[in-house]
Each structure stands twice: as structure tokens, then as C-alpha cells.
Design a protein around this motif. Structure first.
Motif, PDB file in Angstrom:
ATOM      1  N   ILE A  80      47.433  45.228  40.150  1.00 22.77           N
ATOM      2  CA  ILE A  80      46.840  43.969  40.666  1.00 22.77           C
ATOM      3  C   ILE A  80      45.831  44.583  41.605  1.00 22.77           C
ATOM      4  O   ILE A  80      44.981  43.546  41.857  1.00 22.77           O
ATOM      5  CB  ILE A  80      48.570  44.447  41.765  1.00 22.77           C
ATOM      6  N   ALA A  81      45.386  45.572  42.592  1.00 25.52           N
ATOM      7  CA  ALA A  81      44.218  46.195  42.678  1.00 25.52           C
ATOM      8  C   ALA A  81      42.889  45.788  41.795  1.00 25.52           C
ATOM      9  O   ALA A  81      42.192  45.805  42.419  1.00 25.52           O
ATOM     10  CB  ALA A  81      43.798  47.075  43.408  1.00 25.52           C
ATOM     11  N   ASN A  82      43.355  46.086  40.688  1.00 22.45           N
ATOM     12  CA  ASN A  82      42.822  46.612  39.317  1.00 22.45           C
ATOM     13  C   ASN A  82      42.319  45.426  38.176  1.00 22.45           C
ATOM     14  O   ASN A  82      41.466  44.893  37.451  1.00 22.45           O
ATOM     15  CB  ASN A  82      42.648  47.544  38.539  1.00 22.45           C
ATOM     16  N   ASP A  83      43.096  43.745  39.315  1.00 23.85           N
ATOM     17  CA  ASP A  83      42.609  42.441  38.859  1.00 23.85           C
ATOM     18  C   ASP A  83      42.224  41.612  40.123  1.00 23.85           C
ATOM     19  O   ASP A  83      43.572  41.317  40.297  1.00 23.85           O
ATOM     20  CB  ASP A  83      44.078  42.216  37.656  1.00 23.85           C
ATOM     21  N   LYS A  84      40.868  41.097  40.008  1.00 20.52           N
ATOM     22  CA  LYS A  84      40.522  40.308  41.395  1.00 20.52           C
ATOM     23  C   LYS A  84      41.588  39.311  41.145  1.00 20.52           C
ATOM     24  O   LYS A  84      41.659  38.304  42.484  1.00 20.52           O
ATOM     25  CB  LYS A  84      39.705  40.372  41.190  1.00 20.52           C
ATOM     26  N   TRP A  85      41.611  38.744  39.799  1.00 23.83           N
ATOM     27  CA  TRP A  85      43.029  36.733  40.308  1.00 23.83           C
ATOM     28  C   TRP A  85      44.007  37.247  40.392  1.00 23.83           C
ATOM     29  O   TRP A  85      44.990  36.641  41.566  1.00 23.83           O
ATOM     30  CB  TRP A  85      42.678  36.877  38.633  1.00 23.83           C
ATOM     31  N   GLN A  86      44.698  38.747  39.987  1.00 26.90           N
ATOM     32  CA  GLN A  86      45.581  38.916  40.340  1.00 26.90           C
ATOM     33  C   GLN A  86      45.831  39.261  42.019  1.00 26.90           C
ATOM     34  O   GLN A  86      46.915  38.395  42.779  1.00 26.90           O
ATOM     35  CB  GLN A  86      46.383  40.146  40.114  1.00 26.90           C
ATOM     36  N   GLY A  95      49.661  34.046  52.236  1.00 29.05           N
ATOM     37  CA  GLY A  95      49.211  32.959  52.698  1.00 29.05           C
ATOM     38  C   GLY A  95      48.116  33.687  53.846  1.00 29.05           C
ATOM     39  O   GLY A  95      47.916  32.823  54.899  1.00 29.05           O
ATOM     40  N   VAL A  96      47.360  34.658  53.687  1.00 30.75           N
ATOM     41  CA  VAL A  96      46.731  35.041  54.602  1.00 30.75           C
ATOM     42  C   VAL A  96      44.954  34.549  54.578  1.00 30.75           C
ATOM     43  O   VAL A  96      44.900  34.156  53.135  1.00 30.75           O
ATOM     44  CB  VAL A  96      46.088  36.090  53.574  1.00 30.75           C
ATOM     45  N   PRO A  97      44.323  34.545  55.032  1.00 31.13           N
ATOM     46  CA  PRO A  97      42.758  34.059  54.558  1.00 31.13           C
ATOM     47  C   PRO A  97      42.380  34.108  53.230  1.00 31.13           C
ATOM     48  O   PRO A  97      41.775  35.427  53.572  1.00 31.13           O
ATOM     49  CB  PRO A  97      41.999  33.604  56.190  1.00 31.13           C
ATOM     50  N   VAL A  98      41.897  33.543  52.720  1.00 32.24           N
ATOM     51  CA  VAL A  98      41.286  34.473  51.220  1.00 32.24           C
ATOM     52  C   VAL A  98      40.273  33.353  50.874  1.00 32.24           C
ATOM     53  O   VAL A  98      39.898  32.228  51.119  1.00 32.24           O
ATOM     54  CB  VAL A  98      42.583  34.530  50.085  1.00 32.24           C
ATOM     55  N   ILE A  99      38.661  34.078  50.112  1.00 31.49           N
ATOM     56  CA  ILE A  99      37.705  33.164  49.323  1.00 31.49           C
ATOM     57  C   ILE A  99      38.846  32.981  48.483  1.00 31.49           C
ATOM     58  O   ILE A  99      39.273  32.767  47.503  1.00 31.49           O
ATOM     59  CB  ILE A  99      36.961  34.495  48.889  1.00 31.49           C
ATOM     60  N   PRO A 100      37.632  30.821  48.372  1.00 34.16           N
ATOM     61  CA  PRO A 100      38.647  30.306  47.213  1.00 34.16           C
ATOM     62  C   PRO A 100      38.092  30.841  45.684  1.00 34.16           C
ATOM     63  O   PRO A 100      37.023  31.143  45.706  1.00 34.16           O
ATOM     64  CB  PRO A 100      37.610  29.313  48.033  1.00 34.16           C
ATOM     65  N   THR A 101      38.978  31.137  44.772  1.00 41.65           N
ATOM     66  CA  THR A 101      37.974  31.353  43.712  1.00 41.65           C
ATOM     67  C   THR A 101      39.004  31.413  42.654  1.00 41.65           C
ATOM     68  O   THR A 101      40.133  30.491  43.082  1.00 41.65           O
ATOM     69  CB  THR A 101      39.037  33.377  44.090  1.00 41.65           C
ATOM     70  N   GLN A 102      38.416  30.275  41.126  1.00 42.50           N
ATOM     71  CA  GLN A 102      39.132  29.946  40.784  1.00 42.50           C
ATOM     72  C   GLN A 102      37.829  30.466  39.151  1.00 42.50           C
ATOM     73  O   GLN A 102      36.753  31.861  39.082  1.00 42.50           O
ATOM     74  CB  GLN A 102      38.364  28.181  40.503  1.00 42.50           C
ATOM     75  N   LYS A 103      38.810  29.807  37.449  1.00 43.20           N
ATOM     76  CA  LYS A 103      38.051  30.213  36.875  1.00 43.20           C
ATOM     77  C   LYS A 103      37.380  29.348  35.914  1.00 43.20           C
ATOM     78  O   LYS A 103      36.949  30.304  34.862  1.00 43.20           O
ATOM     79  CB  LYS A 103      39.464  30.694  35.662  1.00 43.20           C
ATOM     80  N   VAL A 112      29.687  35.206  40.843  1.00 45.42           N
ATOM     81  CA  VAL A 112      29.990  35.361  39.601  1.00 45.42           C
ATOM     82  C   VAL A 112      30.508  37.028  39.836  1.00 45.42           C
ATOM     83  O   VAL A 112      30.069  37.901  40.182  1.00 45.42           O
ATOM     84  CB  VAL A 112      29.483  34.742  38.552  1.00 45.42           C
ATOM     85  N   LYS A 113      31.714  36.871  39.581  1.00 41.09           N
ATOM     86  CA  LYS A 113      32.233  38.715  39.382  1.00 41.09           C
ATOM     87  C   LYS A 113      33.102  38.976  37.872  1.00 41.09           C
ATOM     88  O   LYS A 113      34.421  37.632  37.847  1.00 41.09           O
ATOM     89  CB  LYS A 113      32.930  39.461  40.731  1.00 41.09           C
ATOM     90  N   THR A 114      33.384  39.762  37.488  1.00 42.55           N
ATOM     91  CA  THR A 114      34.659  40.046  36.642  1.00 42.55           C
ATOM     92  C   THR A 114      35.786  40.483  37.353  1.00 42.55           C
ATOM     93  O   THR A 114      35.931  41.400  38.350  1.00 42.55           O
ATOM     94  CB  THR A 114      34.527  41.981  35.566  1.00 42.55           C
TER      95      THR A 114
END
Length: 264
Positions: A80-86, A95-103, A112-114
Motif C-alpha cells: 500500500i505504501a509503495n503505490d500512491k493509488w492504493q 474517511g481522513v482528509p486527503v488530496i483529491p487524486t485521479q488517473k 502529476v506523479k508516478t
């Protein structure tokens, strides 16, 4: 106990490894062949051991754990830690606040990030089409979020042992390894609660949890680091994280096969 590094990373982290040896009995093992044959060769050297797993190789972590090797952190944490999408999906689930992320790309400008980058590498600020990254890696897209600093919370087991605020001067990347300034940071009760929620969900042993600090004091989670480096922690805290880890290792050995998170 064995601490497992890739060769170059072990050389880079020699000081930390020496500190660990001061507080617990560990054997350093370096390994660089993560092919199927390489893992078959590695397995007999780790069988029946507890292994402080300090590499970013989720498939190797899964293979070893499936063959009875006790990993610190668990293979699922490494995945999980080494896959930013996971990681993003975990933040959403909790349910914690998170930066909106999409593909898919956003309206300019955007970040943009890998999915598998770390340490501030493979992250780009895209202001025009000429800035688009030339890579075949899986890309994730985020809006540009105005913020005052980046914070990393260090967590060992269930305990938050400290936090560091990182401020960039000439870049949008606030990584200590890239020259950002660092200072000790006291988490708010909300930041502590959310950080502990992440660590407890992962049943992690030692991670860094990163979030953006917004102008109004709110926070947005960004990433999880495993393995996490401690240079900025040593720069800002009196505690020795190697000693804290050694105590945690002792608890793990005393309670094996249970973990503290499993018993509460």
C-alpha cells in the motif's frame, strides 16, 4: 533479527544501521536480485527469522511472507505504501482528509506523479503541455493545493513518536533530501487522531505519514512511506529512533505471533 537492504541503500543508511546495532542484535543482509530465482535463493537465508524489511519491493515482501518469513513491516504495508493509488484509496476508506487524486489529467496547472515514486522523485508541476512527464509509469493527477508546509509524522506501532514540518524555498517539493528546511512539529489532536487511524488500519510497525498543512491549519493526507528515512527526525528530535525501534522489536518478539494491534 535480520535487517534487509539493497546494497546502495545500505551504504547510504550506514549511520542508521550502526545505531540499530547499538540497541539490538541485528545482522545486516544486502540483496539486489528480486527475480523469481533471486527470491528462491534469498528465502533459505531468511526462513524462520524476523526481518526488518527496508526495501521497496512489494512482490518480494509478499513472496517472503507467504513462505513464513516474519516481516517488519508486513507485506501489505509495503504494497500500500509503495503505490500512491492504493494509499489514496485507503485514506478514502478511512474517511481522513486527503488530496483529491485521479488517473486522468486535470485542467492546468496540476501535479502529476508516478504511482510508485518516492522521496520527491517522479513528481512534476505541470503548467503547460510541454511539462507533461515522459514516462510509461502509471501516473496520478492532483490539483495544486496552496499550503504552508509538508508534515511527516513518524509512527512506531501505535505510537506517534514525533513529527517534522518541512518547508521548501525554491521548489514545490518539501523533501528534506531535496534541501527543504525542517523543524519539529506538534500535531493537533485531529492530526494525531487521523494519523493513528491510518497506522492502526495498516497494523504497521514503522511508517511515515505525510500530509499538507493548509493556511487555515487544516490538513490533507498525501502519502505513506515504507521504508521511511529518519534523517529529518534526528535533525529535530532528541529521541533516538533506533532505540525506539529496538524496544518495539523486543515487544514483537515477546508477543509473537501476535501484534499489539491484534491483542487490543
Amino acid at each position: 533479527m535480520i535487517v534487509l537492504y539493497e546494497t546502495a541503500s545500505a551504504q547510504h543508511n550506514r549511520g542508521f544501521i550502526d545505531e540499530l546495532k547499538r540497541f539490538c542484535s541485528i545482522e545486516l543482509l544486502t540483496w539486489d536480485d528480486w527475480s523469481e530465482a533471486g527470491l528462491e535463493d534469498l528465502l533459505p537465508r531468511l526462513k524462520g527469522q524476523s526481518v526488518f524489511f527496508r526495501v521497496r519491493q512489494p512482490h518480494a515482501a509478499r513472496f517472503l511472507e507467504d513462505h513464513g518469513v516474519r516481516l517488519i513491516n508486513r507485506a501489505e504495508v509495503n504494497r500500500i505504501a509503495n503505490d500512491k493509488w492504493q494509499s489514496y484509496q485507503l485514506f478514502q476508506l478511512l474517511g481522513v482528509p486527503v488530496i483529491p487524486t485521479q488517473k486522468t489529467p486535470l485542467a492546468l496547472p496540476y501535479i502529476v506523479k508516478t504511482a510508485g515514486g518516492h522521496g520527491g522523485s517522479e513528481v512534476w508541476l505541470v503548467k503547460s503541455e510541454q511539462d507533461v512527464a515522459d514516462t510509461e509509469a502509471t501516473l496520478l493527477y492532483q490539483p495544486v493545493v496552496p499550503h504552508t508546509a509538508d508534515v511527516r509524522a513518524y509512527v512506531i506501532g501505535k505510537e506517534i513518536v514525533g513529527a517534522v514540518k518541512r518547508s521548501a524555498h525554491d521548489s514545490f517539493k518539501a523533501n528534506y533530501s531535496l534541501g527543504a528546511s525542517v523543524e519539529r512539529f506538534e500535531l493537533t489532536s485531529a492530526q494525531r487522531e487521523d494519523t493513528k487511524k491510518i497506522a492502526e488500519a495498516l497494523k504497521s510497525d514503522y511508517i511515515g505519514v505525510d500530509f499538507l498543512l493548509l493556511d487555515d491549519g487544516r490538513h490533507l493526507f498525501n502519502e505513506i512511506e515504507d521504508p521511511v528515512g529518519a534523517r529529518s527526525f534526528y535533525q529535530t528530535h532528541e529521541d533516538n529512533i533506533a532505540e525506539l525501534l529496538a524496544r518495539h522489536f523486543t515487544k514483537l518478539e515477546e508477543n509473537y505471533p501476535f501484534r499489539e494491534n491484534d491483542r487490543n
